[in-house]
Scaffold this motif. Structure first.
Motif, PDB file in Angstrom:
ATOM      1  N   VAL A  65       1.370   6.657  -6.901  1.00 40.57           N
ATOM      2  CA  VAL A  65       0.375   7.959  -6.680  1.00 40.57           C
ATOM      3  C   VAL A  65       0.884   8.727  -6.747  1.00 40.57           C
ATOM      4  N   LYS A  66       1.374   9.066  -6.256  1.00 39.74           N
ATOM      5  CA  LYS A  66       2.393  10.838  -6.257  1.00 39.74           C
ATOM      6  C   LYS A  66       2.860  11.571  -7.458  1.00 39.74           C
ATOM      7  N   LYS A 122       1.252   3.786  -2.923  1.00 42.08           N
ATOM      8  CA  LYS A 122       0.795   5.572  -2.517  1.00 42.08           C
ATOM      9  C   LYS A 122       1.529   6.628  -3.228  1.00 42.08           C
ATOM     10  N   ASN A 123       3.173   5.597  -2.757  1.00 38.64           N
ATOM     11  CA  ASN A 123       4.162   6.672  -2.858  1.00 38.64           C
ATOM     12  C   ASN A 123       4.185   7.032  -4.972  1.00 38.64           C
ATOM     13  N   GLN A 144      -6.240   6.527  -2.930  1.00 35.41           N
ATOM     14  CA  GLN A 144      -4.945   7.315  -2.708  1.00 35.41           C
ATOM     15  C   GLN A 144      -5.664   8.526  -3.295  1.00 35.41           C
ATOM     16  N   GLN A 164       0.711  -1.217   0.297  1.00 34.67           N
ATOM     17  CA  GLN A 164       0.200  -0.050  -0.120  1.00 34.67           C
ATOM     18  C   GLN A 164       0.594   1.124   0.205  1.00 34.67           C
ATOM     19  N   THR A 165       1.838   1.350   0.790  1.00 35.68           N
ATOM     20  CA  THR A 165       2.954   2.230   0.745  1.00 35.68           C
ATOM     21  C   THR A 165       3.243   2.225  -0.959  1.00 35.68           C
ATOM     22  N   TYR A 213      -7.298   0.601  -5.014  1.00 29.82           N
ATOM     23  CA  TYR A 213      -6.172   1.464  -4.303  1.00 29.82           C
ATOM     24  C   TYR A 213      -5.285   2.713  -4.909  1.00 29.82           C
ATOM     25  N   ALA A 214      -5.256   2.561  -5.737  1.00 31.98           N
ATOM     26  CA  ALA A 214      -4.445   3.654  -6.311  1.00 31.98           C
ATOM     27  C   ALA A 214      -5.353   4.856  -6.294  1.00 31.98           C
TER      28      ALA A 214
END
Length: 229
Positions: free
Chosen positions: A132-133, A129-130, A176, A125-126, A172-173
């Motif tokens: 996606v940024k 998330k990164n 986020q 997930q981390t 999940y993306a």
């Protein structure tokens, strides 16, 4: 078999012969700016050679199918160079394949999921998330998320598993902050192996999720305009 898949297979096959005339050191030293500018001239062969056995035909075809080539392709390649370097710095556990006018981010399924599971692990997930940024910092791209399995079990079961895993990454993306309209998913079951399915080491490589990043129409139009100045 789709036309796009045929193009991808042809590009990889043609690349094998083209590499006889291109030194390995030259290919390795090329950045995406140079690769992007050359794709139009070699009809995707150079891209196939550069990716090699790192990605499946759907990922290769997605990049070849949308490539502009020429000066415009070189401009897009320059942007992809920058984003690929950023992803390599910020997303642990991902293999980043620089591919001319696109990027392939590859995760082994074991990094993302438990055995026969579709729920993302906390560390996965981390990573997403990164990623996606970076995707949101570079909004003029489209994303294709492709799930793959090994050949254990039936084709029907693995098709469903590959689809569910690709969907889990997308969902999940999106949660986020990624725009859902930018991302599509596909499941390829065990139809696109990148390693030998007769060994455990090979099967582990084949269990993967590929995230393909390509220029959207806005980026392409801007690149065309800049190249004509």
């Amino acid at each position: 078999m789709s036309i796009k898949k045929n193009i991808a297979i042809f590009g990889v096959a043609l690349a094998t012969s083209s590499m006889l005339f291109t030194s390995c050191n030259t290919v390795k030293s090329m950045n995406n700016t140079q690769k992007g500018a050359g794709i139009g001239a070699v009809g995707g062969a150079g891209l196939g050679a550069l990716i090699g056995k790192k990605a499946g035909n759907t990922a290769v075809g997605a990049i070849i199918g949308g490539a502009l080539g020429g000066v415009a392709g070189g401009l897009i390649g320059k942007k992809m160079d920058k984003q690929a370097a950023e992803i390599e710095r910020t997303v642990d556990g991902a293999e980043v394949v620089q591919a001319g006018e696109g990027i392939i981010v590859k995760f082994d399924s074991g990094i993302l999921f438990g055995f026969d599971q579709t729920a993302l692990k906390p560390e996965a997930q981390t990573n997403i998330k990164n990623l996606v940024k970076s995707l949101n910092d570079n909004p003029d791209t489209d994303i294709l998320i492709i799930g793959h399995t090994d050949n254990k079990g039936t084709a029907e079961y693995n098709q469903g598993l590959s689809e569910r895993r690709a969907a889990a990454v997308k969902n999940y993306a999106v949660a986020q902050g990624l725009s859902s309209s930018r991302a599509k998913t596909e499941g390829k079951s065990f139809n696109e192996p990148i390693a030998d399915n007769s060994t455990e080491a090979g099967r582990a490589q084949n269990r993967r999720v590929e995230i393909v990043i390509v220029a959207n129409e806005k980026m392409k139009e801007e690149a065309k305009q800049q190249s004509s100045m």
